[in-house]
Write a protein that holds these residues in place. Sequence first.
Motif, PDB file in Angstrom:
ATOM      1  N   LEU A  26       0.842  -1.189   0.000  1.00 18.24           N
ATOM      2  CA  LEU A  26       0.000   0.000   0.000  1.00 18.24           C
ATOM      3  C   LEU A  26       0.878   1.241   0.000  1.00 18.24           C
ATOM      4  CD1 LEU A  26      -2.641  -0.974   2.742  1.00 18.24           C
ATOM      5  CD2 LEU A  26      -2.758  -1.377   0.262  1.00 18.24           C
ATOM      6  N   GLU A  27       0.392   2.310  -0.641  1.00 19.63           N
ATOM      7  CA  GLU A  27       1.093   3.590  -0.618  1.00 19.63           C
ATOM      8  C   GLU A  27       0.106   4.701  -0.307  1.00 19.63           C
ATOM      9  OE1 GLU A  27       2.798   4.702  -4.337  1.00 19.63           O
ATOM     10  OE2 GLU A  27       0.952   4.359  -5.467  1.00 19.63           O
ATOM     11  N   LEU A  28       0.608   5.731   0.340  1.00 17.39           N
ATOM     12  CA  LEU A  28      -0.214   6.893   0.668  1.00 17.39           C
ATOM     13  C   LEU A  28      -0.413   7.713  -0.601  1.00 17.39           C
ATOM     14  CD1 LEU A  28      -1.431   7.923   3.388  1.00 17.39           C
ATOM     15  CD2 LEU A  28       0.475   9.548   3.467  1.00 17.39           C
ATOM     16  N   ASP A  29      -1.682   7.973  -0.952  1.00 22.65           N
ATOM     17  CA  ASP A  29      -1.951   8.687  -2.195  1.00 22.65           C
ATOM     18  C   ASP A  29      -2.120  10.193  -1.960  1.00 22.65           C
ATOM     19  OD1 ASP A  29      -4.553   9.073  -1.189  1.00 22.65           O
ATOM     20  OD2 ASP A  29      -5.357   7.340  -2.263  1.00 22.65           O
ATOM     21  N   GLU A  30      -2.516  10.897  -3.000  1.00 18.60           N
ATOM     22  CA  GLU A  30      -2.636  12.359  -2.927  1.00 18.60           C
ATOM     23  C   GLU A  30      -3.710  12.806  -1.942  1.00 18.60           C
ATOM     24  OE1 GLU A  30      -3.381  13.606  -6.891  1.00 18.60           O
ATOM     25  OE2 GLU A  30      -1.318  13.239  -7.587  1.00 18.60           O
ATOM     26  N   ASP A  31      -4.669  11.942  -1.659  1.00 18.90           N
ATOM     27  CA  ASP A  31      -5.747  12.265  -0.717  1.00 18.90           C
ATOM     28  C   ASP A  31      -5.422  11.834   0.709  1.00 18.90           C
ATOM     29  OD1 ASP A  31      -7.368  13.308  -2.764  1.00 18.90           O
ATOM     30  OD2 ASP A  31      -8.047  11.291  -3.303  1.00 18.90           O
ATOM     31  N   GLU A  32      -4.146  11.468   0.946  1.00 20.54           N
ATOM     32  CA  GLU A  32      -3.707  11.023   2.266  1.00 20.54           C
ATOM     33  C   GLU A  32      -4.426   9.742   2.697  1.00 20.54           C
ATOM     34  OE1 GLU A  32      -1.143  12.490   4.187  1.00 20.54           O
ATOM     35  OE2 GLU A  32      -0.830  13.481   2.268  1.00 20.54           O
ATOM     36  N   LYS A  33      -4.798   8.920   1.726  1.00 21.25           N
ATOM     37  CA  LYS A  33      -5.390   7.611   1.970  1.00 21.25           C
ATOM     38  C   LYS A  33      -4.499   6.549   1.349  1.00 21.25           C
ATOM     39  CE  LYS A  33      -9.191   9.161   3.924  1.00 21.25           C
ATOM     40  NZ  LYS A  33      -9.506   8.899   5.362  1.00 21.25           N
ATOM     41  N   PHE A  34      -4.600   5.324   1.864  1.00 17.67           N
ATOM     42  CA  PHE A  34      -3.775   4.255   1.326  1.00 17.67           C
ATOM     43  C   PHE A  34      -4.480   3.557   0.174  1.00 17.67           C
ATOM     44  CE2 PHE A  34      -1.412   4.765   5.247  1.00 17.67           C
ATOM     45  CZ  PHE A  34      -0.104   4.531   4.822  1.00 17.67           C
ATOM     46  N   SER A  35      -3.731   3.377  -0.901  1.00 14.52           N
ATOM     47  CA  SER A  35      -4.227   2.649  -2.067  1.00 14.52           C
ATOM     48  C   SER A  35      -3.222   1.563  -2.422  1.00 14.52           C
ATOM     49  CB  SER A  35      -4.428   3.598  -3.249  1.00 14.52           C
ATOM     50  OG  SER A  35      -3.210   4.235  -3.596  1.00 14.52           O
ATOM     51  N   PHE A  36      -3.626   0.636  -3.268  1.00 15.72           N
ATOM     52  CA  PHE A  36      -2.770  -0.473  -3.665  1.00 15.72           C
ATOM     53  C   PHE A  36      -1.720  -0.004  -4.666  1.00 15.72           C
ATOM     54  CE2 PHE A  36      -6.576  -2.734  -2.239  1.00 15.72           C
ATOM     55  CZ  PHE A  36      -6.031  -3.805  -1.530  1.00 15.72           C
ATOM     56  N   ARG A  37      -0.465  -0.186  -4.309  1.00 16.83           N
ATOM     57  CA  ARG A  37       0.623   0.044  -5.261  1.00 16.83           C
ATOM     58  C   ARG A  37       0.876  -1.231  -6.057  1.00 16.83           C
ATOM     59  NH1 ARG A  37       4.622   3.710  -6.152  1.00 16.83           N
ATOM     60  NH2 ARG A  37       6.569   2.934  -7.042  1.00 16.83           N
TER      61      ARG A  37
END
Length: 214
Positions: free
Chosen positions: A43-54
């Motif tokens: 998982l990586e922190l996205d632009e919305d400060e939420k975690f998404s699947f890398r």
Amino acid sequence: MQKTSTKTLYEYWNGIRGARSAPDRKDIDPTRIREALANTFILELDEDEKFSFRLAGSHLCTAYSRELKGRSFSGLWHERDKDALDTLMRAVTEDHAVALVTFQGTTAINTKTSFETILMPLRHNGSTHTRMLGAMTALDEPYWLGVQPIMEQRITGLRLIWPDDVAMQDVASDVATTVNSDIGYSSPVAMPAVVFGRSARRYAHLAVIDGGRQ
């Protein structure tokens, strides 16, 4: 930890981190975790400060019948569980705990099966706040899994593991408070329970199991 993929990934993560609180992303060698790779994700922190699947293994994408790369991790969970999940994820990224979550996945035609998920801190550019390593594995594999996608998932159990035997009392209380505020209670009220043969404290539909070194 019930599934081989969960145990394999945890033991690998724990081995390569050495004396550090978390290994570096570049330390991960996929050839060393072949048995768990199809169930593994980052998982990586996205632009919305939420975690998404890398990255997401093939078994995960099959369970949801879609590619998970770039999709929100928090978005998979039922709305009532998101606060508790966010608390667990902060314990992973900020306090370097390992989170073990069991959940029930439900399809559009109301068939259900249970999963085990592990979340571990991963260092990237010197910080543990933007990456997590994890695995998600079905406890049973019904014939329909991969044909009928998981559409909703509800947490059935939570556990925080401290690889260096750090006391978890404060974080466990934080999780309990989050869970209870989510369902409308003004203060946490724990009920004793047994989950997978271990003593636990139950808060509404969630169970918190105190865990140390595994």
